[in-house]
Design an enzyme around this catalytic site. Sequence first.
Site, short mmCIF file in Angstrom:
data_model
loop_
_atom_site.label_atom_id
_atom_site.label_comp_id
_atom_site.label_asym_id
_atom_site.label_seq_id
_atom_site.Cartn_x
_atom_site.Cartn_y
_atom_site.Cartn_z
N TYR A 48 9.73 0.53 -9.19
CA TYR A 48 10.32 0.58 -7.84
C TYR A 48 11.70 1.22 -7.91
CZ TYR A 48 11.00 -1.02 -3.00
OH TYR A 48 11.19 -1.09 -1.64
N CYS A 107 -18.80 3.64 -5.66
CA CYS A 107 -19.31 2.97 -4.46
C CYS A 107 -19.45 1.49 -4.77
CB CYS A 107 -20.64 3.55 -3.98
SG CYS A 107 -22.03 3.24 -5.06
N ASN A 142 12.85 6.43 0.86
CA ASN A 142 12.75 5.07 0.34
C ASN A 142 12.35 4.11 1.45
OD1 ASN A 142 13.66 2.32 -0.58
ND2 ASN A 142 14.23 3.49 -2.40
#
Length: 559
Positions: free
Chosen positions: A271, A408, A240
């Site tokens: 998260y 690209c 973490n």
Amino acid sequence: MVKETKRMIQAKKGIELECKGWEQEAVLRMLYNNLDPEVAEKPDELIVYGGIGKAARNWAAFEAIVEQLRTLEKDETLLIQSGKPVGRFKTHEQAPRVLLSNSVLVPKWAHWEHFNELEKQGLMMYGQMTAGSWIYIGSQGILQGTYETFAELARQHFGGSLKGTLTLTAGLGGMGGAQPLAVTMNGGVVIGVDVDRSRIEKRIATKYTDRITESLDQALAWASEAKAKGEPLSIGLVGNAAHLHHEILQRGVEVDVVTDQTSAHDPLNGYIPEGHSLEGAELLRKENPQRYMALAKQSMKKHVEAMLAFQRRGAIVFDYGNNIRQVAKDEGLEEAFAFPGFVPAYIRPLFCEGKGPFRWAALSGDPEDIYRTDRLIKELFPENEALIRWIDIAQEKVTFQGLPARICWLGYGERMKMGLEINRLVRNGELKAPIVIGRDHLDCGSVASPNRETEAMKDGSDAVGDWAILNALINTAAGGSWISVHHGGGVGMGYSLHAGMVVVADGTENAEKRLRRVLTTDPGMGIIRHADAGYELAKQVAREKGVMIPMEDKNEEGV
């Protein structure tokens, strides 16, 4: 709410059609491709990348979309509302085959709490950027942009190369997974932290990351050795970041560059709070989502505190567009925005020229079709040494995921030129099947995101969302094959509006007309958006390229 059923989808290849035309077939194949196990992060849950960025709302909606695409006529348009097919109308052959709107909420209700309630009821889906718009191509999709970001950073701060430097970052999912390879392409050493070992293993399998370890000691030893030798090396460290970054600080390790691409945009599903395993986090998320989000936000604050500490020690620190600074500030960290975002720091001049992440995928599934387009790039733009170097690097380093694809950065005029020539190759039989041409929503004129793409605009117009909507409208009028409008991609609910476009090069005259229009209007929006904001480079490019801006001379007067 419809019960989810696990399934496995793979990208379809070859020249046999399931649909009534190549344009409809292209949509179907790219939907499949988004969910191919080689491409998607959690395909059995319809999650493509970016926390909970999905391709369809649920499996029932997915099946309905597939059935509609199989029967869609060449003069009909299918409507998708947050991953669910809701309507189908007769339009005309040069209209889009599909129009999509994903995750769009009325501003007052544009926050995660309301979105999560709607999602629980089966009324909405988070589309991220290219997940819900069916043009994700795996980590390569962001790779050149990441490469160019680190290349510009190297030019500004390290004499043009990252050789002998150490970069510390976190988040090695579908987007963040491009970071390790982008750093090593620029000659540097990188430690990428991720709490999910399987994500690092996926990056190892696709050659985006060189090594994996759960030991900080081992990671630092490898990094120190490679840095001393001036050799590129990428290390995936399981753990973490909120904890490990502070541990690295305490050890006094010299870190040269720090950034982050964790899924901080979503405090519930993206998260992982410090001190929690993946399994423990999943349990807490289900049992007490409010507690989970509170812990995640505190961990993000601690994470940003570490980034600021590295900055004070002399490291080059920048935000990579996941809104972690905003969360930290909301949690009371007033100086959270002391380091810049990557767009104003390194990318905006490219946007002023109408440049952005142009991408294409071979519907045949044959890598040789992409290699032929690689040669085409070199034939069309022999003077662009950076572009040719990128193609060479991509051929050597990039592992195709799902349908073979290439990306690209091309500018105004260049995109149209490339698209028309690809269409010619299809028409002449030099490619085995049509090519899908699209881009990320992160582009020069397609997004409003005050903490990312439109951060620190010269005229203060960071939060003006009109530009993203105008982009979708003009590309629809120009005849894109499928056009999308999304909310919340990259930075989360309430912080962005953005649009996507895809156009199919099937070798026909119809495709040629559409390519000519769409690949002009789309990058043209980038030029007018930045010219309107007062950027002299964009105004100069507009004059040189003949992009009409009716009140250009009035803009400086605030009109």
